[in-house]
Design a protein around this motif. Structure first.
Motif, PDB file in Angstrom:
ATOM      1  N   LEU A 148       0.809  -1.222   0.000  1.00  0.00           N
ATOM      2  CA  LEU A 148       0.000   0.000   0.000  1.00  0.00           C
ATOM      3  C   LEU A 148       0.840   1.269   0.000  1.00  0.00           C
ATOM      4  O   LEU A 148       0.296   2.365   0.107  1.00  0.00           O
ATOM      5  CB  LEU A 148      -0.907   0.000   1.237  1.00  0.00           C
ATOM      6  CG  LEU A 148      -1.965  -1.107   1.302  1.00  0.00           C
ATOM      7  CD1 LEU A 148      -2.640  -1.109   2.668  1.00  0.00           C
ATOM      8  CD2 LEU A 148      -2.991  -0.943   0.192  1.00  0.00           C
ATOM      9  N   SER A 149       2.160   1.125  -0.116  1.00  0.00           N
ATOM     10  CA  SER A 149       3.037   2.282   0.043  1.00  0.00           C
ATOM     11  C   SER A 149       2.726   3.455  -0.894  1.00  0.00           C
ATOM     12  O   SER A 149       2.830   4.611  -0.477  1.00  0.00           O
ATOM     13  CB  SER A 149       4.506   1.863  -0.089  1.00  0.00           C
ATOM     14  OG  SER A 149       4.761   1.256  -1.334  1.00  0.00           O
ATOM     15  N   ARG A 160      10.167  10.988   6.780  1.00  0.00           N
ATOM     16  CA  ARG A 160       9.161   9.920   6.742  1.00  0.00           C
ATOM     17  C   ARG A 160       9.794   8.542   6.536  1.00  0.00           C
ATOM     18  O   ARG A 160       9.156   7.523   6.779  1.00  0.00           O
ATOM     19  CB  ARG A 160       8.151  10.171   5.634  1.00  0.00           C
ATOM     20  CG  ARG A 160       7.396  11.485   5.756  1.00  0.00           C
ATOM     21  CD  ARG A 160       6.437  11.463   6.912  1.00  0.00           C
ATOM     22  NE  ARG A 160       5.538  12.610   6.883  1.00  0.00           N
ATOM     23  CZ  ARG A 160       4.577  12.827   7.764  1.00  0.00           C
ATOM     24  NH1 ARG A 160       4.383  11.963   8.749  1.00  0.00           N
ATOM     25  NH2 ARG A 160       3.799  13.887   7.681  1.00  0.00           N
ATOM     26  N   LEU A 161      11.045   8.538   6.084  1.00  0.00           N
ATOM     27  CA  LEU A 161      11.759   7.277   5.899  1.00  0.00           C
ATOM     28  C   LEU A 161      12.846   7.094   6.950  1.00  0.00           C
ATOM     29  O   LEU A 161      13.752   6.272   6.778  1.00  0.00           O
ATOM     30  CB  LEU A 161      12.356   7.214   4.490  1.00  0.00           C
ATOM     31  CG  LEU A 161      11.331   7.230   3.351  1.00  0.00           C
ATOM     32  CD1 LEU A 161      12.028   7.195   1.994  1.00  0.00           C
ATOM     33  CD2 LEU A 161      10.355   6.062   3.478  1.00  0.00           C
ATOM     34  N   GLY A 162      12.755   7.868   8.021  1.00  0.00           N
ATOM     35  CA  GLY A 162      13.663   7.677   9.147  1.00  0.00           C
ATOM     36  C   GLY A 162      14.962   8.437   9.072  1.00  0.00           C
ATOM     37  O   GLY A 162      15.845   8.234   9.915  1.00  0.00           O
ATOM     38  N   HIS A 163      15.111   9.322   8.106  1.00  0.00           N
ATOM     39  CA  HIS A 163      16.339  10.107   7.973  1.00  0.00           C
ATOM     40  C   HIS A 163      16.249  11.356   8.848  1.00  0.00           C
ATOM     41  O   HIS A 163      15.603  12.343   8.488  1.00  0.00           O
ATOM     42  CB  HIS A 163      16.564  10.502   6.512  1.00  0.00           C
ATOM     43  CG  HIS A 163      16.870   9.350   5.617  1.00  0.00           C
ATOM     44  ND1 HIS A 163      18.132   8.794   5.513  1.00  0.00           N
ATOM     45  CD2 HIS A 163      16.064   8.626   4.791  1.00  0.00           C
ATOM     46  CE1 HIS A 163      18.098   7.789   4.657  1.00  0.00           C
ATOM     47  NE2 HIS A 163      16.866   7.662   4.196  1.00  0.00           N
ATOM     48  N   ARG A 206      -0.793  10.001   0.823  1.00  0.00           N
ATOM     49  CA  ARG A 206      -1.524  10.585   1.957  1.00  0.00           C
ATOM     50  C   ARG A 206      -0.622  11.499   2.788  1.00  0.00           C
ATOM     51  O   ARG A 206      -1.012  12.605   3.149  1.00  0.00           O
ATOM     52  CB  ARG A 206      -2.084   9.453   2.835  1.00  0.00           C
ATOM     53  CG  ARG A 206      -2.680   9.911   4.154  1.00  0.00           C
ATOM     54  CD  ARG A 206      -3.960  10.709   3.947  1.00  0.00           C
ATOM     55  NE  ARG A 206      -4.526  11.154   5.206  1.00  0.00           N
ATOM     56  CZ  ARG A 206      -4.200  12.270   5.830  1.00  0.00           C
ATOM     57  NH1 ARG A 206      -3.276  13.076   5.304  1.00  0.00           N
ATOM     58  NH2 ARG A 206      -4.774  12.607   6.961  1.00  0.00           N
ATOM     59  N   VAL A 207       0.602  11.044   3.080  1.00  0.00           N
ATOM     60  CA  VAL A 207       1.461  11.847   3.945  1.00  0.00           C
ATOM     61  C   VAL A 207       2.173  12.960   3.188  1.00  0.00           C
ATOM     62  O   VAL A 207       2.742  13.860   3.812  1.00  0.00           O
ATOM     63  CB  VAL A 207       2.495  10.974   4.691  1.00  0.00           C
ATOM     64  CG1 VAL A 207       1.808   9.922   5.525  1.00  0.00           C
ATOM     65  CG2 VAL A 207       3.498  10.342   3.733  1.00  0.00           C
TER      66      VAL A 207
END
Length: 436
Positions: A21-22, A42-45, A28-29
């Motif tokens: 569902l990515s 959003r990817l942890g960076h 959405r974000v």
């Protein structure tokens, strides 16, 4: 002969579903962004820090406001630590900035992909992770567990409606809750629901709701008085945190109020800033004479609606009002924070949809400090009745404030529990009445 499924299978399936569902999740974000934050968060960076770090995650605006007493207490108690607050939404990010003015670090929480979660926890390297209310992200919890970061869930709440949904994810939730070192539930009912989902009872305590540890900001009282004086000697009522389908009902109620009090002023505060212009247009369509706070438009004698279309000023606006209706309750949203007008001694009205604040509503009802209304007609009647009865308004307002004050104490109990998860002693004493 059947074999048991591999350990962690539910989380693997969950992660697979997230990857599938990515594209939809990312779309959405994508809108939930502020210019000062790169989307790669959003990817942890996130940037590394040399300071010891405490991390608290609160989903959005309501959770940030509810967490404010805890955030301020953590800053005082652990001044040598960097306090990082993450949110999911842009409005939550803006509220962190408005409340703390750069005194805490904000990042967007990473999407709960395994790699992003591991990257975020590895880079941030917190000494403690604190999740607020029901923010149970399986891969973030797993990443904390693998790195040896103790995890606390504070102000833990789980409504009956949410419980029905989580029950369908039983194995996933049991696996996630197994990674929680301490869960501070706000009520015995919430604690029992968490226990049913798999939270070990020996790591579960009932501490009460942090929401009751809200404080009135004395600095705003003078500003509220000045603003109220600018309205002139007229009845004023507020409808705050309203949603689509609710603004229309509020305006119908206001028309009914004005049949009895032609000079009555409604302060209307929509919940989401992206709706400010739409609500302004709705007011004009309904024949209201509008003044917008964002444009510094003055309230004149002919003004019937003052649109609170700014962020971070709700308490200031509540401080000007005779009666407060808290929205998200005439539509199936679950309600919003009834305590904000209550702590100011303002009579509180609400619709029936209060799943998210049922505990708070019950406390106020028990003190005869909450007026329940079923629809627009009942709201108009209730507001009119309270405007006509200053002694009753005063009694209900005082009862609301007293009920809030009587429930305080969850903050001290929460801090005491968190202290047990942190290495070494706290850097400053606990609040009065709390012992190690």
């Amino acid at each position: 002969m059947s074999s048991a499924p591999p350990k962690g299978w539910a989380r693997w399936l969950y992660s697979g579903a997230l990857y599938t569902l990515s594209p939809l999740i990312w779309r959405r974000v994508w809108r939930e962004q502020v210019p000062t934050h790169p989307r790669l968060e959003r990817l942890g960076h996130v940037p590394e820090s040399n300071d010891p770090t405490l991390w608290l995650h609160a989903a959005s605006v309501g959770e940030v406001i509810a967490a404010r007493p805890l955030i301020e207490a953590l800053r005082r108690r652990y001044p040598a630590h960097q306090l990082v607050v993450t949110t999911m939404t842009a409005t939550g990010a803006e509220r962190v900035e408005a409340l703390f003015k750069g005194e805490v670090t904000h990042h967007f929480v990473p999407l709960d992909f395994p790699g992003a979660a591991r990257r975020f926890v590895h880079t941030l390297a917190p000494e403690l992770a604190i999740f607020f209310e029901t923010e149970l992200w399986p891969n973030l919890l797993e990443a904390c567990h693998r790195r040896g970061v103790p995890v606390a869930v504070v102000n833990g709440r789980l409504s009956a409606r949410a419980m029905r949904g989580y029950r369908r994810l039983g194995a996933l939730m049991a696996n996630a809750l197994a990674k929680v070192d301490w869960l501070a539930a706000k009520s015995s009912e919430d604690a029992e629901r968490f226990r049913e989902l798999g939270m070990p009872g020996e790591r579960l305590d009932v501490v009460g709701s942090l929401k009751f540890d809200i404080d009135a900001d004395d600095r705003m009282s003078g500003e509220s008085e000045h603003l109220r004086a600018s309205f002139g000697p007229r009845p004023v009522w507020t409808a705050a945190s309203t949603h689509p389908g609710e603004d229309e009902q509020v305006l119908m109620a206001h028309r009914r109020v004005r049949e009895r009090y032609p000079d009555a002023l409604l302060i209307l505060v929509p919940r989401h800033p992206q709706r400010f212009d739409d609500v302004a247009e709705l007011c004009r369509e309904r024949g209201e004479t509008l003044a917008r706070r964002s444009r510094s438009e003055p309230v004149q004698d002919k003004t019937t609606v003052y649109l609170g279309d700014t962020m971070g000023e709700l308490m200031r606006l509540y401080g000007t009002t005779d009666v407060a209706f808290v929205g998200g309750s005439l539509v199936p949203v679950g309600g919003h924070n009834l305590l904000e007008p209550a702590i100011l001694g303002v009579p509180v009205l609400s619709g029936p949809e209060l799943a998210n604040f049922s505990d708070v509503a019950e406390v106020l009802r028990s003190a005869d400090a909450l007026v329940d209304v079923a629809d627009a007609e009942a709201l108009g009647e209730a507001v009119s009745a309270l405007l006509a009865a200053p002694d009753e308004r005063r009694r209900r307002g005082e009862a609301a404030k007293a009920a809030v004050m009587a429930q305080r104490g969850a903050l001290a109990r929460t801090l005491a529990g968190l202290a047990k998860l942190l290495p070494g002693d706290a850097e400053t004493p606990l609040p009065d009445g709390v012992n190690h």
